[in-house]
Design a protein around this motif. Sequence first.
Motif, PDB file in Angstrom:
ATOM      1  N   ARG A   1       8.653  -7.047   3.605  1.00  0.00           N
ATOM      2  CA  ARG A   1       8.640  -7.870   2.407  1.00  0.00           C
ATOM      3  C   ARG A   1       8.913  -7.070   1.139  1.00  0.00           C
ATOM      4  N   GLU A   2       8.804  -5.748   1.280  1.00  0.00           N
ATOM      5  CA  GLU A   2       8.839  -4.977   0.048  1.00  0.00           C
ATOM      6  C   GLU A   2      10.219  -4.939  -0.598  1.00  0.00           C
ATOM      7  N   VAL A   3      11.264  -5.225   0.177  1.00  0.00           N
ATOM      8  CA  VAL A   3      12.611  -5.263  -0.391  1.00  0.00           C
ATOM      9  C   VAL A   3      13.069  -6.704  -0.321  1.00  0.00           C
ATOM     10  N   SER A   4      12.732  -7.439  -1.326  1.00  0.00           N
ATOM     11  CA  SER A   4      12.976  -8.866  -1.278  1.00  0.00           C
ATOM     12  C   SER A   4      14.317  -9.250  -1.899  1.00  0.00           C
ATOM     13  N   ASP A   5      14.911  -8.342  -2.673  1.00  0.00           N
ATOM     14  CA  ASP A   5      16.147  -8.720  -3.347  1.00  0.00           C
ATOM     15  C   ASP A   5      17.367  -8.556  -2.455  1.00  0.00           C
TER      16      ASP A   5
ATOM     17  N   LEU B   1      -9.578  -0.118  14.675  1.00  0.00           N
ATOM     18  CA  LEU B   1     -10.461   0.919  15.210  1.00  0.00           C
ATOM     19  C   LEU B   1     -11.811   0.975  14.499  1.00  0.00           C
ATOM     20  N   LEU B   2     -11.942   0.226  13.414  1.00  0.00           N
ATOM     21  CA  LEU B   2     -13.234   0.188  12.735  1.00  0.00           C
ATOM     22  C   LEU B   2     -14.247  -0.574  13.586  1.00  0.00           C
ATOM     23  N   PRO B   3     -15.519  -0.194  13.528  1.00  0.00           N
ATOM     24  CA  PRO B   3     -16.550  -1.031  14.165  1.00  0.00           C
ATOM     25  C   PRO B   3     -16.496  -2.455  13.602  1.00  0.00           C
ATOM     26  N   GLU B   4     -16.905  -3.413  14.434  1.00  0.00           N
ATOM     27  CA  GLU B   4     -16.670  -4.831  14.098  1.00  0.00           C
ATOM     28  C   GLU B   4     -17.249  -5.247  12.751  1.00  0.00           C
ATOM     29  N   LYS B   5     -18.476  -4.834  12.485  1.00  0.00           N
ATOM     30  CA  LYS B   5     -19.101  -5.264  11.227  1.00  0.00           C
ATOM     31  C   LYS B   5     -18.445  -4.594  10.028  1.00  0.00           C
ATOM     32  N   GLN B   6     -18.082  -3.333  10.183  1.00  0.00           N
ATOM     33  CA  GLN B   6     -17.367  -2.645   9.103  1.00  0.00           C
ATOM     34  C   GLN B   6     -16.035  -3.346   8.845  1.00  0.00           C
ATOM     35  N   ARG B   7     -15.387  -3.741   9.931  1.00  0.00           N
ATOM     36  CA  ARG B   7     -14.092  -4.420   9.807  1.00  0.00           C
ATOM     37  C   ARG B   7     -14.250  -5.729   9.038  1.00  0.00           C
ATOM     38  N   ALA B   8     -15.259  -6.492   9.436  1.00  0.00           N
ATOM     39  CA  ALA B   8     -15.487  -7.774   8.754  1.00  0.00           C
ATOM     40  C   ALA B   8     -15.794  -7.555   7.277  1.00  0.00           C
ATOM     41  N   ALA B   9     -16.605  -6.542   6.984  1.00  0.00           N
ATOM     42  CA  ALA B   9     -16.974  -6.274   5.590  1.00  0.00           C
ATOM     43  C   ALA B   9     -15.754  -5.881   4.762  1.00  0.00           C
ATOM     44  N   VAL B  10     -14.918  -5.014   5.324  1.00  0.00           N
ATOM     45  CA  VAL B  10     -13.716  -4.586   4.596  1.00  0.00           C
ATOM     46  C   VAL B  10     -12.776  -5.764   4.360  1.00  0.00           C
ATOM     47  N   LEU B  11     -12.582  -6.581   5.371  1.00  0.00           N
ATOM     48  CA  LEU B  11     -11.646  -7.710   5.234  1.00  0.00           C
ATOM     49  C   LEU B  11     -12.140  -8.703   4.185  1.00  0.00           C
ATOM     50  N   MET B  12     -13.448  -8.946   4.169  1.00  0.00           N
ATOM     51  CA  MET B  12     -13.979  -9.871   3.152  1.00  0.00           C
ATOM     52  C   MET B  12     -13.920  -9.248   1.764  1.00  0.00           C
ATOM     53  N   HIS B  13     -14.175  -7.945   1.701  1.00  0.00           N
ATOM     54  CA  HIS B  13     -14.166  -7.257   0.399  1.00  0.00           C
ATOM     55  C   HIS B  13     -12.751  -7.148  -0.151  1.00  0.00           C
ATOM     56  N   LYS B  14     -11.834  -6.759   0.714  1.00  0.00           N
ATOM     57  CA  LYS B  14     -10.463  -6.504   0.249  1.00  0.00           C
ATOM     58  C   LYS B  14      -9.657  -7.793   0.065  1.00  0.00           C
ATOM     59  N   TYR B  15      -9.613  -8.611   1.118  1.00  0.00           N
ATOM     60  CA  TYR B  15      -8.678  -9.743   1.107  1.00  0.00           C
ATOM     61  C   TYR B  15      -9.295 -11.023   0.545  1.00  0.00           C
ATOM     62  N   GLU B  16     -10.598 -11.217   0.751  1.00  0.00           N
ATOM     63  CA  GLU B  16     -11.234 -12.440   0.239  1.00  0.00           C
ATOM     64  C   GLU B  16     -11.886 -12.185  -1.118  1.00  0.00           C
TER      65      GLU B  16
ATOM     66  N   TRP C   1      -6.057   1.129  -0.594  1.00  0.00           N
ATOM     67  CA  TRP C   1      -5.965  -0.233  -1.135  1.00  0.00           C
ATOM     68  C   TRP C   1      -4.521  -0.732  -1.075  1.00  0.00           C
ATOM     69  N   ASN C   2      -3.598   0.136  -1.476  1.00  0.00           N
ATOM     70  CA  ASN C   2      -2.181  -0.245  -1.449  1.00  0.00           C
ATOM     71  C   ASN C   2      -1.684  -0.426  -0.018  1.00  0.00           C
ATOM     72  N   ALA C   3      -2.160   0.424   0.875  1.00  0.00           N
ATOM     73  CA  ALA C   3      -1.740   0.298   2.276  1.00  0.00           C
ATOM     74  C   ALA C   3      -2.220  -1.033   2.853  1.00  0.00           C
ATOM     75  N   LEU C   4      -3.437  -1.422   2.517  1.00  0.00           N
ATOM     76  CA  LEU C   4      -3.954  -2.695   3.032  1.00  0.00           C
ATOM     77  C   LEU C   4      -3.184  -3.886   2.448  1.00  0.00           C
ATOM     78  N   ASP C   5      -2.641  -3.688   1.255  1.00  0.00           N
ATOM     79  CA  ASP C   5      -1.848  -4.766   0.644  1.00  0.00           C
ATOM     80  C   ASP C   5      -0.591  -5.084   1.452  1.00  0.00           C
ATOM     81  N   MET C   6      -0.139  -4.113   2.225  1.00  0.00           N
ATOM     82  CA  MET C   6       1.089  -4.327   3.005  1.00  0.00           C
ATOM     83  C   MET C   6       0.914  -5.432   4.049  1.00  0.00           C
ATOM     84  N   TRP C   7      -0.316  -5.573   4.501  1.00  0.00           N
ATOM     85  CA  TRP C   7      -0.553  -6.403   5.687  1.00  0.00           C
ATOM     86  C   TRP C   7      -0.835  -7.845   5.293  1.00  0.00           C
ATOM     87  N   GLU C   8       0.168  -8.634   5.429  1.00  0.00           N
ATOM     88  CA  GLU C   8       0.003 -10.052   5.126  1.00  0.00           C
ATOM     89  C   GLU C   8       0.456 -10.874   6.336  1.00  0.00           C
TER      90      GLU C   8
END
Lengths: 210, 169
Positions: free
Chosen positions: A125-129, A153-168, B50-57
Amino acid sequence: MVQGVNTVVGAVPALDPDAQLMLRVRDGDEHSFGVLLERHRNPVIYFVYRMVQDRAIAEELSQEVFLRVYRSRETYEPTARFTTWLFRIATHLALNWLRDGRNERGHQRLDAPRESDKNGDMPAREVSDRKPSVEQRMVYETRLQEVRSAIALLPEKQRAAVLMHKYEEMDYAQIANVLECSESAVKSLLFRAYETLRARLAHMVTGVPK
Amino acid sequence: MTCPLQKEKTDLLLDYSAGRLDAASAAALAQHMENCPACASFRTEQTAVWNALDMWEPAPVSMDFNRRLWQRIDAAAAAPWYRSLRDSLRFTDWKPVIPLTAAILVIAAGFLLDHPRANPGSNALVTGVSVTSVSLKEADQVEQTLDDIQLLQQLDAVTPPNGGNSKRM
């Protein structure tokens, strides 16, 4: 064991709009459920997908999440933010699926190269033009594969925490409510998770994939 | 400002890298990082993550997701109760239940072995058997004793009171 739909997940300062919609669903307004579905469908599916890393499974589990929400409409009490409740259900289902050994196929896929299309990730996606070159695409795929593997490879709870923190973009208190632990435990989970990710992904700062 | 790494306040650095720190705290931390290589390095690496995680959509959701969900909702509403129960237990993790069930069974088995007469029916039966066996044994002993007494009485009747002494005299 999977917990049933539990609506008592902590105090909520004010009734959020989603909780109001859910109350209407409780009163028989199916249209409000449709609104909630449209609003939260993608975040839930993406969260579950990043947890289990299999698109079909993620959609199946997400359907189960919304089905449980609908089934429990009659007993719903807005004692917490709607998204906290929603992601608690999603997290339970994803963790149970991961712990149930039904994820072996998914882990095998992680090791395979160029699986992003099959697994449901966006193409380059990074080269969209303009159309990306073969080299650009390969670099992107390699990096994406590293990111996915590092998360997996992260433990399950760490994974869930990161995903909620970063993406949500959830704060520590909400993550703690979803994971049913203290805020300090969440901070500890996140610190350890990001420490691991920094070790695995920090080389990307130079722009040179492994 | 106290170094967040020394004060174990790494959440400040995480929030700063995520752009979620309030302006005042962010300014103070930025000033601190000008003189703190450790915090500056932490920020650089965390920003890279943080930027690396942004790649994953993930790709867009299936077009028929909503339709399939409504179908399941309608089917669940029309299904009998046992099917609804089965479906609701479908994604249940039963693994923790297995050792619990096994533990309960072991305890129950141990209790039954330790208390074999807990069952009233079997208690009566066992008691009856032991009473019967004890009664038969006692009757044999009584009969034997009576026979012995009768034999002694017959001997007394046959033998004269001073028969032995007259022969010697």
